[in-house]
Design an enzyme around this catalytic site. Structure first.
Site, PDB file in Angstrom:
ATOM      1  CG  ASN A   1      -2.388  -3.320  -4.140  1.00 51.59           C
ATOM      2  OD1 ASN A   1      -2.977  -3.419  -5.079  1.00 51.59           O
ATOM      3  ND2 ASN A   1      -1.107  -2.704  -3.920  1.00 51.59           N
TER       4      ASN A   1
ATOM      5  CG  ASP B   1       8.773  -9.901   1.766  1.00 45.63           C
ATOM      6  OD1 ASP B   1       7.934 -10.200   1.097  1.00 45.63           O
ATOM      7  OD2 ASP B   1      10.188 -10.204   1.353  1.00 45.63           O
ATOM      8  CB  VAL B   2       3.108 -10.000   2.075  1.00 46.02           C
ATOM      9  CG1 VAL B   2       2.475  -8.961   2.962  1.00 46.02           C
ATOM     10  CG2 VAL B   2       3.164  -9.296   0.574  1.00 46.02           C
TER      11      VAL B   2
ATOM     12  CE1 TYR C   1       1.103  -9.018 -12.105  1.00 47.47           C
ATOM     13  CE2 TYR C   1      -0.569  -9.264 -14.215  1.00 47.47           C
ATOM     14  CZ  TYR C   1      -0.020  -8.540 -12.918  1.00 47.47           C
ATOM     15  OH  TYR C   1      -0.993  -7.501 -12.560  1.00 47.47           O
TER      16      TYR C   1
ATOM     17  N   GLY D   1       0.802  -1.342   0.101  1.00 49.78           N
ATOM     18  CA  GLY D   1      -0.185  -0.003   0.114  1.00 49.78           C
ATOM     19  C   GLY D   1       0.974   1.212  -0.065  1.00 49.78           C
TER      20      GLY D   1
ATOM     21  CB  SER E   1      -4.100  -8.976 -13.604  1.00 51.21           C
ATOM     22  OG  SER E   1      -3.769  -8.615 -15.011  1.00 51.21           O
TER      23      SER E   1
END
Length: 253
Positions: A88, A61-62, A152, A15, A140
């Site tokens: 996000n 760090d997720v 991705y 974020g 996405s």
């Protein structure tokens, strides 16, 4: 329209810049209590300076399980609970499949998929206690069709599938899970901004050929959709991932 987000406790991963920061800004304007996490203290501090001291920030760090637990606990300790989680954090790496290492594929899975799974499980466990909560996953349009890099595409496709599975599992316990699939969005720290600066003619041609709206999307347009989806106005949206793309996607379902 009053979305009823005042005093809602909102945590947004990734974020500190770009779309995540835009989402944080709009939640704050709606009167929510907002926390963000990110890897770099510097960008977190910049976001706090821009959005106001009411913004709560956590460095972490997720992609790391120990950081995910700490981030959530620091957020809950500060606000006393969690009502909304926006997963996000994400990014793109690699290139063509044969030019991309397995380490890069694994990195993408951890950042774009497993981080959201881990944060969702932790947040849902807290939300079940209060019999309410909302989890939104930012994926996405390229999780539904080819267009981005293979690392991705695959990891975002997994996130869309997870969103539906987890939503069906949790809704009976009061936790609503849904998703947003942005198309190409222009913002200062994004890849499209860099490409537009480097090869403006090529990127403008891409827009003309691929985006029916004939322009990039904006951070604000994604954030507007997120806060609606997070509100009780979207209470019957369960498991769906909504394309927000100016018509860019070729998918018709």
């Amino acid at each position: 329209m009053n979305l009823g987000l005042e005093q809602k406790k909102v945590l947004i991963t990734g974020g500190s810049k770009g779309i995540g920061k835009g989402i944080a800004k709009l939640f704050m304007e709606e009167g929510a209590l907002v926390g963000i996490c990110g890897r770099k203290e510097e960008t977190l501090a910049e976001a706090k300076e821009e959005l106001g001291q009411a913004l709560f920030t956590v460095q972490g760090d997720v992609t790391l399980s120990e950081d995910r637990g700490r981030i959530l606990q620091e957020f809950i300790l500060h606000f006393g609970g969690i009502d909304i989680l926006v997963n996000n954090a994400g990014g793109s790496n690699g290139g063509a499949v044969m030019d991309t290492t397995m380490d890069q594929f694994e990195e993408s899975v951890h950042l774009n998929y497993l981080s959201a799974v881990g944060m969702s499980k932790l947040a849902a466990a807290e939300m079940v206690k209060q019999e309410r909560g909302t989890i939104l996953n930012i994926s996405s349009i390229f999780g539904r069709e080819s267009g981005g890099k293979p690392t991705y595409n695959g990891s975002k496709a997994a996130l869309i599938s997870f969103t539906k599975s987890f939503a069906d599992e949790m809704i009976s316990q009061g936790v609503r899970v849904a998703g947003i699939a942005p198309g190409s969005v222009l913002h200062p720290t994004g890849n499209w901004q860099r490409r537009l600066k480097e090869t403006p003619e090529k990127i403008n041609q891409y827009i003309q050929q691929n985006i029916p709206a004939q322009r990039f999307g904006t951070v604000e347009e994604i954030a507007n959709t997120v806060i609606f989806m997070a509100s009780d106005r979207a209470s019957w949206v369960v498991g769906s991932t909504l394309n927000v793309d100016g018509g860019q996607s070729y998918s018709n379902f």
